[in-house]
Design a protein around this motif. Sequence first.
Motif, PDB file in Angstrom:
ATOM      1  N   VAL A  35       2.297  26.580  11.129  1.00  0.00           N
ATOM      2  CA  VAL A  35       1.296  27.031  10.155  1.00  0.00           C
ATOM      3  C   VAL A  35      -0.108  26.618  10.613  1.00  0.00           C
ATOM      4  CG1 VAL A  35       0.473  26.738   7.790  1.00  0.00           C
ATOM      5  CG2 VAL A  35       2.904  27.109   8.222  1.00  0.00           C
ATOM      6  N   ILE A  76      -3.008  31.676   5.188  1.00  0.00           N
ATOM      7  CA  ILE A  76      -2.573  30.683   4.198  1.00  0.00           C
ATOM      8  C   ILE A  76      -3.212  30.985   2.853  1.00  0.00           C
ATOM      9  CG2 ILE A  76      -2.392  28.227   3.675  1.00  0.00           C
ATOM     10  CD1 ILE A  76      -2.728  27.783   6.705  1.00  0.00           C
ATOM     11  N   ILE A 108       6.195  28.291   1.703  1.00  0.00           N
ATOM     12  CA  ILE A 108       6.604  27.158   2.548  1.00  0.00           C
ATOM     13  C   ILE A 108       7.103  25.986   1.705  1.00  0.00           C
ATOM     14  CG2 ILE A 108       5.299  27.707   4.657  1.00  0.00           C
ATOM     15  CD1 ILE A 108       3.151  25.856   3.809  1.00  0.00           C
ATOM     16  N   CYS A 127       2.572  36.529   8.212  1.00  0.00           N
ATOM     17  CA  CYS A 127       2.497  36.157   9.624  1.00  0.00           C
ATOM     18  C   CYS A 127       2.195  37.376  10.490  1.00  0.00           C
ATOM     19  CB  CYS A 127       3.806  35.521  10.082  1.00  0.00           C
ATOM     20  SG  CYS A 127       4.212  34.042   9.158  1.00  0.00           S
ATOM     21  N   ILE A 167      -1.011  33.546  10.905  1.00  0.00           N
ATOM     22  CA  ILE A 167      -0.600  33.133   9.559  1.00  0.00           C
ATOM     23  C   ILE A 167      -1.783  33.024   8.602  1.00  0.00           C
ATOM     24  CG2 ILE A 167       0.561  31.338   8.244  1.00  0.00           C
ATOM     25  CD1 ILE A 167       2.163  30.665  10.758  1.00  0.00           C
ATOM     26  N   PHE A 180       1.869  32.332   0.239  1.00  0.00           N
ATOM     27  CA  PHE A 180       2.464  31.660   1.392  1.00  0.00           C
ATOM     28  C   PHE A 180       2.655  30.172   1.141  1.00  0.00           C
ATOM     29  CE2 PHE A 180       2.703  30.138   5.798  1.00  0.00           C
ATOM     30  CZ  PHE A 180       3.724  30.972   6.239  1.00  0.00           C
ATOM     31  N   MET A 211       7.650  32.690  11.887  1.00  0.00           N
ATOM     32  CA  MET A 211       6.278  32.151  11.891  1.00  0.00           C
ATOM     33  C   MET A 211       5.765  31.921  13.308  1.00  0.00           C
ATOM     34  SD  MET A 211       6.527  29.322   8.867  1.00  0.00           S
ATOM     35  CE  MET A 211       7.329  29.708   7.323  1.00  0.00           C
ATOM     36  N   ASN A 215      -2.452  29.564  12.601  1.00  0.00           N
ATOM     37  CA  ASN A 215      -3.335  29.948  11.513  1.00  0.00           C
ATOM     38  C   ASN A 215      -4.182  31.147  11.947  1.00  0.00           C
ATOM     39  OD1 ASN A 215      -5.521  30.053   9.707  1.00  0.00           O
ATOM     40  ND2 ASN A 215      -5.121  27.917   9.152  1.00  0.00           N
TER      41      ASN A 215
END
Lengths: 307, 535
Positions: free
Chosen positions: A38, B350, B358, B279, B348, B354, B343, A42
């Motif tokens: 993550v 956020i 997670i 993603c 990704i 999301f 992923m 990003n």
Amino acid sequence: MFEGASNFAKGVDSVFLFIFAVSFFFLIGISAIMVWFVIRYNRKKHPKAVQMKDNMKLEITWTVIPFILVMLMFYYGYVAFEPMRNAPKDAIEVKVTGQMWSWSFEYDNGKISNELVLPAKKAVKLNLYSPDVIHGLYIPAFRIKQDVVPGKNNFMWFIPNYNGTYEILCSAYCGLRHSFMEAKIRVVSDEEYQKWLAEKSPEMLENAGLAVMQNNACTGCHSLDGSPLVGPSFKGLFGSKRIVIENGEEKTVVADSTYIKTSIMEPDKQVVKGFKPGMMRAYSTVIKDDDIKSIILYFEKQSKQPK
Amino acid sequence: MTSKTTALPPGSFFDQQGKYKGILGWLTSTDHKRIGIMYLMCILVFFLVGVTLGGIMKLELLRPGAQYMDAQTYNGMFTVHGIIMIFMVVIPGLSAVFGNFFLPIMIGAKDVAFPRLNLFSWYLFLLGSTIAVLSQFGGNGPDTGWTFYAPYAINSKTNVSTAVLAAFVLGFSSILTGLNFIVTVHRMRAKGMTWFKMPLFPWSLYATAWIQVLATPIVGITLLMVIAERTLRIGFFDPSLGGDPILYQHLFWIYSHPAVYIMILPAMGAVTEIIPTFCQRKVFGYQAIVLSSLAIAGVGYLVWGHHMFTSGMSDFSRMAFSFLTFIVAIPSAIKVFNWIATMYKGSILIKTPFLYTISFIFQFMIGGLTGLTLGALATDIHVHDTYYVVAHFHYIVFGGMGFAFFAAIHYWFPKMFGRMYDEKLGTVAWAIVFSGFTLLYFPMFILGLRGMPRRYFDYLPEYSSGHFISSIGAFVLIIGIILMVYNLVKAARTGELAPANPWNGRTLEWKVASPPPLENFDHDVEVTEHPYDYE
């Protein structure tokens, strides 16, 4: 967690340890990878996703490895459990009665107690009996538990390792006072156990009626100290004036021997005002006449004691 | 805030349909989207009631001894908390709300196969829920726990029959929805959408629907037997009438264990939609995910006995059920690995959906891994019927299914209501919900390992610190939930208008307007590509 208070504790705890170790490894590992992805991928840093093809080898790997691990868990779980079902023939047998909402323990020689007294280092088999609903006999320190099912002959067995006092709890929900259905196990030396088993406690001898009531779980709902539980307290019962509801009508009666006997045999006939009918089963087939007499005798004696 | 709200564009399903206006227009509509939203409204209300009851229980358990209520009230409260949360919130949950709204759109259909049956299912749901609420009035609310174990439930003087009838009616709603979805998936897929071009949320609904149709009738019959035994004194389960209490447990769990998969499979499906979108990557191992859903639905039938390891069933059954329970762990593990692999090298984004996703994966792993100690015989004997089970169960059902629901509602909100929620507020609410959840349920694992039995109104002093922390967590969680609901309710009324495809998703629901028009598509849909092709 506790030290090995029973012969099963160590085995059970090592299975816990094995499963927890594997679980922590995967939980921490997978979570760390997830958080790393993550952060690393990003969108700010990685605006364009790279499309990946499926990878059969990888998928087979992460199917087979967990499979092997869970089969090990199953195996260890079974191996540590299996001896719990094979009680030695020479085990001391105790009949355990779990009923709403107390425990009582009956020994081979007829001694009945509210406390489970046992010798250390000896195998004990508990035969579980319930006259009403399902209860669960649970001894956390010993890592064992078995449901007490009406109409079924369940059992559990164990060897207590050390002298000491341990909790017995009810694990299967059984109604109003489920969370108060506790008892104690007292593990003592063999001599002390033999001595205890042989003697009738002076208090019980003198108050045979009280013993009957404790063994039939009466005191689970009727306190001796005046506090109202599910039913009215037994304190100062004999000879007192009671306001009861009979056939929907309110009337005052004196708690004499007839009243006490009726209340045991047909509890819903005269219900003390402020309490609900239908809470207590009829004990007409459960408690013998002689025992009812000793209960009445007990109450009578209590009323004569100086306050 | 500038109180200027732009009206939704015309032509959406929110515009008047049929001959009735306003609320009557909704109550008579067979549009799958309106029915989905009606389920959402009901479930939201029931959820908040269930949360309130849970909060009151945690207040009572803050300290040992009686604080605010007596034992009877507490026992009634955990029973009704369970009935509401299980039968009225999590079992319909994702499949009734998002399944109804999105299944037809995602497979390119105009509606489900039987729209009127669909509306009828909603009315049954409402009827069952009303009966459940009524069981609380007139006499005492049921005090048996949501499991209605015999012989206690046979002889309890409380309104058990009413509550059982409610669960029976709710079961029919579930069966009919399942039937509807199975036929829809078989018969209504768009041209070109082969089975293995179907998105994964519909796949999970399809697997779920089979469980609903095959398992629910068993609990229906069982509940009727309870009513018959209570009223006509026919001895099925009560040994004093000649019945067998273990038989009840078997019949109950033959449904109620698969019911856990009715809850969790659509949750997994929703998460499997969110991850590729956020993603921007093709989902990893599409076929493995499909097969694992079907495997969970299949093997999930055969593991019910692990609820009964201490009941006194035969030693061989205990071993067999323990073995099968470990088998069902594998497909769940495969799904987690696939999600994480999706992923890898993604791009990704956020955002709130999301974040919930997670935290779903994290909590679902804890729930699943603690399930291993419950599947192994030796360890289950110790923690069975303790707070360990309560924690495990809430990690799966709330931390898993609940968080997936929260993820899904944020993900699909723009499509359903045509407006955006406040992202900043959404993130703050997520942080509070996540911390509150952990604080509330994690200490329960420790309590359980130390021997704290469940369904206890009062507890021994050695358990008080764990209960105290857990109660604080409950209050934090409730604040987070209130904030989240406030954010969404406000957004539904006054949020900014949402574009058709705010997250750049690939599945069909993102190719229609937000909110979608009445019959979803203005032309016949033809599918050529795989649902998650990002290039």
